[in-house]
Every structure is written in structure tokens, then in C-alpha cells.
Design a protein around this motif. Structure first.
Motif, short mmCIF file in Angstrom:
data_model
loop_
_atom_site.label_atom_id
_atom_site.label_comp_id
_atom_site.label_asym_id
_atom_site.label_seq_id
_atom_site.Cartn_x
_atom_site.Cartn_y
_atom_site.Cartn_z
N PHE A 1 0.82 -0.98 0.02
CA PHE A 1 0.10 -0.04 -0.12
C PHE A 1 0.83 1.34 0.12
O PHE A 1 0.60 2.36 -0.83
CB PHE A 1 -0.95 0.07 1.16
N ILE A 2 1.84 1.18 0.85
CA ILE A 2 2.90 2.30 0.98
C ILE A 2 3.23 2.80 -0.65
O ILE A 2 3.34 3.73 -1.07
CB ILE A 2 3.92 2.17 2.00
N THR A 3 3.83 1.60 -1.33
CA THR A 3 4.33 1.96 -2.55
C THR A 3 3.42 2.48 -3.43
O THR A 3 3.54 3.17 -4.30
CB THR A 3 4.94 0.53 -3.22
N TRP A 4 2.11 1.76 -3.36
CA TRP A 4 1.07 2.29 -4.27
C TRP A 4 0.80 3.72 -4.00
O TRP A 4 0.46 4.53 -5.01
CB TRP A 4 0.06 1.51 -4.12
N ILE A 5 0.93 4.23 -2.89
CA ILE A 5 0.35 5.65 -2.49
C ILE A 5 1.66 6.39 -2.99
O ILE A 5 1.39 7.47 -3.58
CB ILE A 5 0.18 5.92 -1.05
N CYS A 6 2.72 6.16 -2.92
CA CYS A 6 4.24 6.97 -2.86
C CYS A 6 4.35 7.05 -4.56
O CYS A 6 4.77 7.89 -4.83
CB CYS A 6 5.24 6.40 -2.25
N GLU A 7 3.76 6.19 -5.33
CA GLU A 7 3.97 6.15 -6.78
C GLU A 7 3.11 7.18 -7.32
O GLU A 7 3.15 7.25 -8.57
CB GLU A 7 3.81 4.99 -7.27
N GLY A 8 2.11 7.90 -6.67
CA GLY A 8 1.45 8.71 -7.17
C GLY A 8 0.23 8.29 -7.91
O GLY A 8 -0.49 9.08 -8.75
N ASN A 9 -0.07 6.90 -7.71
CA ASN A 9 -1.15 6.47 -8.50
C ASN A 9 -2.67 6.75 -8.00
O ASN A 9 -3.63 6.63 -8.82
CB ASN A 9 -1.17 4.72 -8.60
N ILE A 10 -2.75 7.62 -6.75
CA ILE A 10 -3.77 8.16 -6.37
C ILE A 10 -4.10 9.42 -6.38
O ILE A 10 -5.01 9.87 -5.69
CB ILE A 10 -4.16 7.18 -4.99
N PHE A 11 -2.97 10.14 -6.73
CA PHE A 11 -3.04 11.47 -6.45
C PHE A 11 -4.28 12.17 -7.41
O PHE A 11 -4.56 11.93 -8.55
CB PHE A 11 -1.76 12.28 -7.20
N GLY A 12 -5.04 12.88 -6.54
CA GLY A 12 -6.31 13.38 -7.11
C GLY A 12 -7.34 12.44 -7.43
O GLY A 12 -8.61 13.02 -7.78
#
Length: 329
Positions: free
Chosen positions: A204-215
Motif C-alpha cells: 500500500f505504501i508503494t501504491w500511494i508513494c508512486e502517485g497512482n492515487i493523486f487527485g
């Protein structure tokens, strides 16, 4: 304690923010909230890191601050210097369904106290100002005046005091210790998902940090699709075959501890009273009395009644099974 200076401070501050976002995602997964939006654009972006959509249709704009320089607390000057109050005012004026919050390991005592007084004022502006502000110390009064000034309110005007109470009721402080946040996340993962909790955490941390959910609006559907794509399964307690045998073992242990006179119970009026409360009202009951007065007999009757009527129950002897985790676990 402040972060180390330099690049480490940025990394640690960002780590706190990312962990908080993950914690909010897990709250969506357990259907406590409807969705989150991280790093939104447009008006939603101003002073807000995370938007949380609530089930009642309201939404909360959260700003994460891991530390406050070398201070171990928040005060008016440090918050105002970061334009947090100005950003809150902008968001609160947009819509009455919007609330705002500061997420930090640090306390903001004056603001927390002011919020509590607004919530307990009964909505009466005079009671709030005369009875709850002017009776406080000089430092707290000065904080209130500064708060009103930055929020464009005149505390001498009744209409502005009403508005002040409304703003304060829509402001929240989430004081969350940084060192405790990861543990809380891991516990939620254990409760909600099947698999190695540490591996799922870093996924989950990687998923968030890679910017896949920005906005993006991250709701239950989006999270479920992510889990399905990566073969991560929800922990379905209803189909967990380990649970019922464990319950039966606890119930049998409880039943074997109590022996009536010639294996019979003395009929008591309390039996029928407890049955009525439990079955008809779903009430909670505390049975108390001196030793030998029949407390165990009443609980044994409740167990027997549940057995006869096929009512699910769990009987736990707390002297043998001392609680060491949360009620949820």
C-alpha cells in the motif's frame, strides 16, 4: 521531539503523511468512511492534503504536519505562520458540509479547548463568550481574540459569535503519535486482510508513494479492484472455519465450571427478568450481589436459555481469559 534537521526531516514528515493516508484508506475498506482523495486539485487543494468523504454526505479536509520545527506543540503563531487558519477559513466558507482538521503527533491545547467550549455552549453566543471565554485566563482570551481576527470575526458582534461557534464545531485536531501509527495500521491490516501484514503494508505504501492515487477518488470499489488485481483477499469472518470451534470451546469451558444443586437450578424471578431484557430489549445487564446469592445461577440460566432457543452467544470466564487487546479483536 522535533525531527532531525535537513533532508531527514522532509522524509520523516512525508512518512507520517503517507502513513496517515494509508490509515484513512483502510477506514474506507472497513466502510467507516466512503472515500478519500489525496493531493486534490483546484479549490480542494488549498491547504488540504487529504479529503475524507463521510457516510452522512459531509467531507473533512485534513492537513498533515509531522512536526512544528523544534517545538513539541502547536500554538497560534506557528499555525498562523503556515497559513493554516487562512486555508481553513477558505474551506469552511465554501460549504457548511465541509469540516477541516490538523493531523499531527503534537498537541494544540488552546485550540482543542476552544473547540470543546464551542461544542458545549449549546449554541448560545452570549453563554459562549461571557461564560466560557471571559472567565478564562488572559492567555486563552488572547488566543480566542487572535483566532477571531484571523477568521475575520468580530467577537463583539452576536452574528459573528454564532459564526465562530459554527466554525469551531467544524474544526478538529487529530493528535496521532507517529510511532504508534504504523502499529495501528498493521493491526487493521491483520483484522481486514489475509496475508503477511508487513508485506501488505509496504504494498500500500508503494501504491500511494508512486502517485497512482493523486487527485483520485479512492472508494471501496477502487480498493477492491486493487486487491483483486494483486491477489489480496479480504478476511471474511463469517466464513472463517476457525471461529465457531473456538466459540464452542469457550462456551463448554464456561458451562463445565458451574454445577447446580443436584445438577438443577433454583428457579428465580431474576431468570425471567434477564431473559426479557436480553431478548426483547437487547439490553446490557450487570448482575451483582454478595457471594453465594446466585449470580452464577442467573448466568447459567441465560446460557441454558440461549442453548434452548438456538441464540448465538459467547460465554467467557475473564479470570481465565484476561483481555489483552481491544474489544474489536
Amino acid at each position: 521531539m522535533p525531527f532531525e534537521v535537513g533532508g531527514r526531516a522532509d522524509k520523516q514528515g512525508n512518512r507520517f503523511e503517507v502513513r496517515w493516508v494509508l490509515y484513512q484508506i483502510l477506514k474506507v475498506l472497513e466502510e467507516e468512511n466512503q472515500y478519500i482523495r489525496f493531493e486534490a486539485l483546484g479549490d480542494d487543494e488549498k491547504g488540504i492534503d487529504v479529503w475524507v468523504g463521510k457516510k452522512d454526505g459531509t467531507k473533512e479536509g485534513q492537513q498533515c504536519k509531522g512536526r512544528n520545527g523544534n517545538k513539541g506543540y502547536w500554538d497560534y503563531g506557528s499555525v498562523n505562520s503556515k497559513n493554516i487558519f487562512n486555508n481553513w477559513l477558505f474551506q469552511l466558507k465554501r460549504n457548511s458540509s465541509i469540516s477541516v482538521s490538523l493531523v499531527s503527533p503534537l498537541a494544540f491545547t488552546n485550540l482543542e479547548d476552544l473547540i470543546e467550549r464551542a461544542k458545549t455552549s449549546g449554541g448560545d453566543p452570549q453563554n459562549f463568550y461571557q461564560g466560557q471565554i471571559l472567565t478564562s485566563g488572559k492567555d486563552f482570551q488572547n488566543f480566542f481574540k487572535n483566532f477571531c481576527k484571523v477568521m475575520e470575526l468580530d467577537y463583539n458582534e452576536k452574528i459573528d459569535l454564532i459564526k465562530c461557534i459554527d466554525y469551531l464545531k467544524r474544526i478538529c485536531i487529530h493528535q496521532t503519535p507517529d510511532f504508534d501509527l504504523k502499529e495501528r495500521i498493521i493491526n487493521k491490516i491483520k483484522y481486514l486482510l489475509i496475508g503477511n501484514p508487513e508485506e501488505i503494508y509496504y504494498f500500500f505504501i508503494t501504491w500511494i508513494c508512486e502517485g497512482n492515487i493523486f487527485g483520485e477518488k479512492v472508494d471501496l470499489l477502487k480498493i477492491n479492484k486493487l486487491l483483486e488485481k494483486n491477489n489480496i483477499q479480504m478476511r471474511n469472518l463469517a466464513s472463517d472455519t476457525r471461529i465457531m470451534p473456538a466459540i464452542k470451546k469457550l462456551n463448554l469451558e464456561y458451562q463445565e465450571e458451574f454445577h447446580g444443586i443436584q445438577n438443577n437450578l433454583i428457579d428465580r424471578e431474576e431468570f425471567y427478568h434477564c431473559r426479557e431484557l436480553l431478548i426483547n430489549d437487547g439490553a446490557s445487564i450487570i448482575i451483582h450481589g454478595k457471594a453465594g446469592r446466585g449470580k452464577s445461577g442467573v448466568t447459567a440460566d441465560i446460557v441454558n436459555y440461549c442453548e434452548d432457543k438456538a441464540i448465538p452467544y459467547i460465554a467467557i470466564k475473564l479470570d481465565k481469559h484476561i483481555p489483552s487487546k481491544s474489544a474489536e479483536h
